[in-house]
Design a protein around this motif. Structure first.
Motif, PDB file in Angstrom:
ATOM      1  N   ILE A 173       0.995  -1.131  -0.010  1.00 26.33           N
ATOM      2  CA  ILE A 173       0.279  -0.419  -0.148  1.00 26.33           C
ATOM      3  C   ILE A 173       0.767   1.813   0.361  1.00 26.33           C
ATOM      4  CG2 ILE A 173       0.093   0.447   2.744  1.00 26.33           C
ATOM      5  CD1 ILE A 173      -3.091   0.782   2.118  1.00 26.33           C
ATOM      6  N   ASP A 174       0.559   2.478  -0.944  1.00 24.52           N
ATOM      7  CA  ASP A 174       1.194   3.307  -0.979  1.00 24.52           C
ATOM      8  C   ASP A 174       0.648   4.149   0.121  1.00 24.52           C
ATOM      9  OD1 ASP A 174       0.000   5.251  -2.322  1.00 24.52           O
ATOM     10  OD2 ASP A 174      -0.631   3.294  -2.956  1.00 24.52           O
TER      11      ASP A 174
ATOM     12  N   GLU B 164       0.611   7.433  -0.378  1.00 26.05           N
ATOM     13  CA  GLU B 164      -0.699   7.652  -0.527  1.00 26.05           C
ATOM     14  C   GLU B 164      -1.961   7.027   0.197  1.00 26.05           C
ATOM     15  OE1 GLU B 164      -2.694  10.492  -4.146  1.00 26.05           O
ATOM     16  OE2 GLU B 164      -0.668  11.025  -3.949  1.00 26.05           O
ATOM     17  N   THR B 165      -2.047   6.793  -0.573  1.00 28.99           N
ATOM     18  CA  THR B 165      -3.462   5.250  -0.407  1.00 28.99           C
ATOM     19  C   THR B 165      -3.387   5.331   1.202  1.00 28.99           C
ATOM     20  OG1 THR B 165      -3.036   4.461  -2.459  1.00 28.99           O
ATOM     21  CG2 THR B 165      -4.501   3.403  -0.522  1.00 28.99           C
ATOM     22  N   LEU B 166      -2.373   4.956   1.951  1.00 32.80           N
ATOM     23  CA  LEU B 166      -2.653   4.803   3.688  1.00 32.80           C
ATOM     24  C   LEU B 166      -3.107   5.971   3.620  1.00 32.80           C
ATOM     25  CD1 LEU B 166      -2.014   3.362   6.242  1.00 32.80           C
ATOM     26  CD2 LEU B 166       0.623   4.291   5.656  1.00 32.80           C
TER      27      LEU B 166
ATOM     28  N   LYS C 213      -5.382   7.817   2.735  1.00 29.95           N
ATOM     29  CA  LYS C 213      -6.632   8.585   2.528  1.00 29.95           C
ATOM     30  C   LYS C 213      -7.229   7.769   2.755  1.00 29.95           C
ATOM     31  CE  LYS C 213      -6.369   9.894  -2.638  1.00 29.95           C
ATOM     32  NZ  LYS C 213      -5.987   9.265  -3.674  1.00 29.95           N
ATOM     33  N   ILE C 214      -7.218   6.446   3.692  1.00 28.64           N
ATOM     34  CA  ILE C 214      -7.642   5.252   4.784  1.00 28.64           C
ATOM     35  C   ILE C 214      -7.703   5.832   6.188  1.00 28.64           C
ATOM     36  CG2 ILE C 214      -7.479   3.291   5.601  1.00 28.64           C
ATOM     37  CD1 ILE C 214      -6.516   2.132   3.281  1.00 28.64           C
TER      38      ILE C 214
ATOM     39  N   HIS D  32     -10.026   8.336   5.983  1.00 29.93           N
ATOM     40  CA  HIS D  32     -11.309   8.027   6.249  1.00 29.93           C
ATOM     41  C   HIS D  32     -11.798   7.778   7.275  1.00 29.93           C
ATOM     42  CE1 HIS D  32     -14.870   5.644   5.261  1.00 29.93           C
ATOM     43  NE2 HIS D  32     -14.501   4.712   5.631  1.00 29.93           N
TER      44      HIS D  32
ATOM     45  N   LYS E 231     -13.337  13.418   1.654  1.00 29.62           N
ATOM     46  CA  LYS E 231     -12.239  12.989   1.024  1.00 29.62           C
ATOM     47  C   LYS E 231     -10.772  13.836   1.283  1.00 29.62           C
ATOM     48  CE  LYS E 231     -11.361  12.226  -3.697  1.00 29.62           C
ATOM     49  NZ  LYS E 231     -12.059  12.666  -5.361  1.00 29.62           N
TER      50      LYS E 231
END
Length: 167
Positions: free
Chosen positions: A130-131, A133-135, A137-138, A141, A164
């Protein structure tokens, strides 16, 4: 009933203002809310932590000093809550939270987080599935992190219509 609250709250708390390390005070309840997800159970836990500290100190009312001492217990409680909620998505969430300790400041850049996250990946030998940026975003969330809006206002997923992360 707001009137009942305003008459009951002072029976347990010495002041309606929290000063802590700041020169200017802040409304105590708002200060406590900032250490929660605005959930009643989080506030109840915070008050319980304050009462426990006060009792251990032999106090019959909760002072600003008592709240400061209970704040670390509340922080540990919130960390456990986050780990319980996020673990099914990020199994090493406890270690990921430690990255914020390494960064050492409440407001950081994505570059700073990515640097520390990559150091963690290298140190642990964990496959980078998991990169960063995705981390992030999670984590947004789940309201682990928030955005800073104009006027330096903190915005989290749980208290905003903007769901977001503003990268």
């Amino acid at each position: 009933d707001p009137q009942a609250f305003s008459s009951i709250w002072p029976q347990f708390f010495r002041s309606t203002q929290y000063r802590g390390n700041r020169r200017r005070g802040e409304e105590l309840f708002k200060f406590m809310l900032r250490s929660t997800f605005d959930r009643p159970r989080d506030i109840i836990n915070y008050v319980r932590e304050c009462a426990d500290v006060a009792l251990n100190l032999g106090e019959n009312i909760i002072s600003n000093d008592t709240i400061s001492k209970a704040d670390s217990q509340q922080s540990n409680y919130m960390r456990r809550e986050i780990i319980d909620e996020v673990y099914s998505v990020i199994d090493d969430i406890s270690e990921v939270l430690d990255i914020f300790v390494e960064i050492g400041k409440p407001i950081f850049s994505i570059r700073e987080f990515t640097w520390e996250y990559n150091k963690y990946i290298l140190k642990t030998g964990r496959k980078n599935n998991i990169d960063s940026e995705t981390l992030l975003k999670i984590l947004y969330h789940f309201s682990v992190i928030g955005n800073i809006s104009t006027g330096n206002r903190q915005v989290f997923s749980y208290n905003s219509h903007a769901k977001k992360l503003n990268i």
